[in-house]
Design a protein around this motif. Sequence first.
Motif, PDB file in Angstrom:
ATOM      1  N   GLU A   1      40.647 113.833   9.683  1.00 14.31           N
ATOM      2  CA  GLU A   1      41.904 113.148  10.011  1.00 14.31           C
ATOM      3  C   GLU A   1      42.067 111.857   9.212  1.00 14.31           C
ATOM      4  OE1 GLU A   1      43.093 114.501  14.555  1.00 14.31           O
ATOM      5  OE2 GLU A   1      42.031 112.611  14.231  1.00 14.31           O
ATOM      6  N   ILE A   2      40.967 111.224   8.914  1.00 16.77           N
ATOM      7  CA  ILE A   2      41.049 109.992   8.097  1.00 16.77           C
ATOM      8  C   ILE A   2      41.721 110.331   6.767  1.00 16.77           C
ATOM      9  CG2 ILE A   2      39.674 108.336   6.770  1.00 16.77           C
ATOM     10  CD1 ILE A   2      37.718 108.219   9.135  1.00 16.77           C
ATOM     11  N   SER A   3      41.319 111.446   6.162  1.00 22.75           N
ATOM     12  CA  SER A   3      41.914 111.833   4.872  1.00 22.75           C
ATOM     13  C   SER A   3      43.371 112.237   5.017  1.00 22.75           C
ATOM     14  CB  SER A   3      41.133 113.003   4.253  1.00 22.75           C
ATOM     15  OG  SER A   3      39.836 112.567   3.943  1.00 22.75           O
TER      16      SER A   3
ATOM     17  N   ALA B   1      45.475 109.244   5.772  1.00 28.96           N
ATOM     18  CA  ALA B   1      45.528 108.308   4.636  1.00 28.96           C
ATOM     19  C   ALA B   1      46.734 108.595   3.749  1.00 28.96           C
ATOM     20  CB  ALA B   1      44.240 108.408   3.820  1.00 28.96           C
TER      21      ALA B   1
END
Lengths: 224, 186
Positions: free
Chosen positions: A40-42, A45
């Motif tokens: 989810e961070i990617s 982002a």
Amino acid sequence: MKFECGDLERAFEHAQLMPEAREHLKHCAACRKEYRLWNEISSTARELHEEWDTPALWPAIRDVLGKLPNPQGRRPWWAAQRTWMLTAAAVVLASTVGVFSVAPWQQHPPQEGQEPAAVRPLASSGNRDLLTEQALAEVERTESAYRQSIDKLSHLAQSELLKPRSTAGVNCKEKLKLLDDAIAETRANLEQNRYNMRLQTALADLYREKKQALQELLTSDQKN
Amino acid sequence: MWEIGLQLRFAASLPDNPTDAELATECKRGNLRAYERLYDLHSARMKSVAFHMLGSHADAEDAVQETFLKVYKAVSAFEGQSSLATWIYRILINCCYDVLRRQQRRAEASPIRDHPSHSDLPLKIALRGALSALNERQRLVFLLFEVEGLKHSEIAGILEVPEGTSRSWLFEAKRELKRMLTESAV
Ligand SMILES: [Zn+2]
């Protein structure tokens, strides 16, 4: 190797451990949560890319750049030719002077105890001015010949420019008008100061642009 | 007189899809159409990178303008050892660092901001906050790779580090972000 919870981070770094990590995820809720967050961070982002309108930014940059001197401080081809001619003239001058200054010295070396003759000016400034004037006249003749060749090209392009529905003709006509106005103004300024290299450079660039525009027009005519 | 030069440099033509080498050549000639093309190609991403580094739209726009100015002044020395884009981003990042150094000097007397706990915030907002707490190299690689979609090979060129280093810094960045995002308020 038995894959444990603590190995998950190494799997993020070393993709070859991922198959084992996926096996572990099937049975470990805590690692599944970690894994989901990592991905989810990617994906989140990408949403952070920031876009906003800046209609005044490019015009401001263009205006600043437009006021700067040319990045290379380029000189026109006829300026280069002028430099070459002046260099050649200098060589001729130097060798001529050399004959007069060296030859007498060879014929009459100072006798022992005799002071060498005082150094005379190599050439009068009048001679130098004459050579510069001759070189510049040559530059102007070359420029005139170049202008005549462009006039011939303009004549050839007239039929394309007069075609009523030619888009290329309309665009090119506008560009040529702009260039012709700029050429006229630059030439008028040059008449006030024939030795101004900045104006010579600008004029050469304008001619080059005009030649290129005419060639493009004629090429597009042949393609159609 | 410069207006004639400006008109001329705008009237100068440019191929429809210029190669990197053609763009560089035209930039060296001072052809403003070439700079306009560079602007069209890269400014959106340049603004975003600068925004994330500097934290404000106005500062980001100033950095982009400063970058074009530096590109113009230095382009005659550009030898094509990297792509034009790589070189421009390198200049942009240096411009942003210059601004940051100036900001840092101004902020030295100000109290240090507390970073809020990120665990309760929607992920996008939390991530933005956490990103600002990363160290410079981690934040930069994360921005260029994850936010702006550059490849590790491109980032390596911009930052002048080996590709493996770019991968390693990205991993460190994500690990640090994950830590901050999962950090509970307890
Ligand atoms: Zn586990």
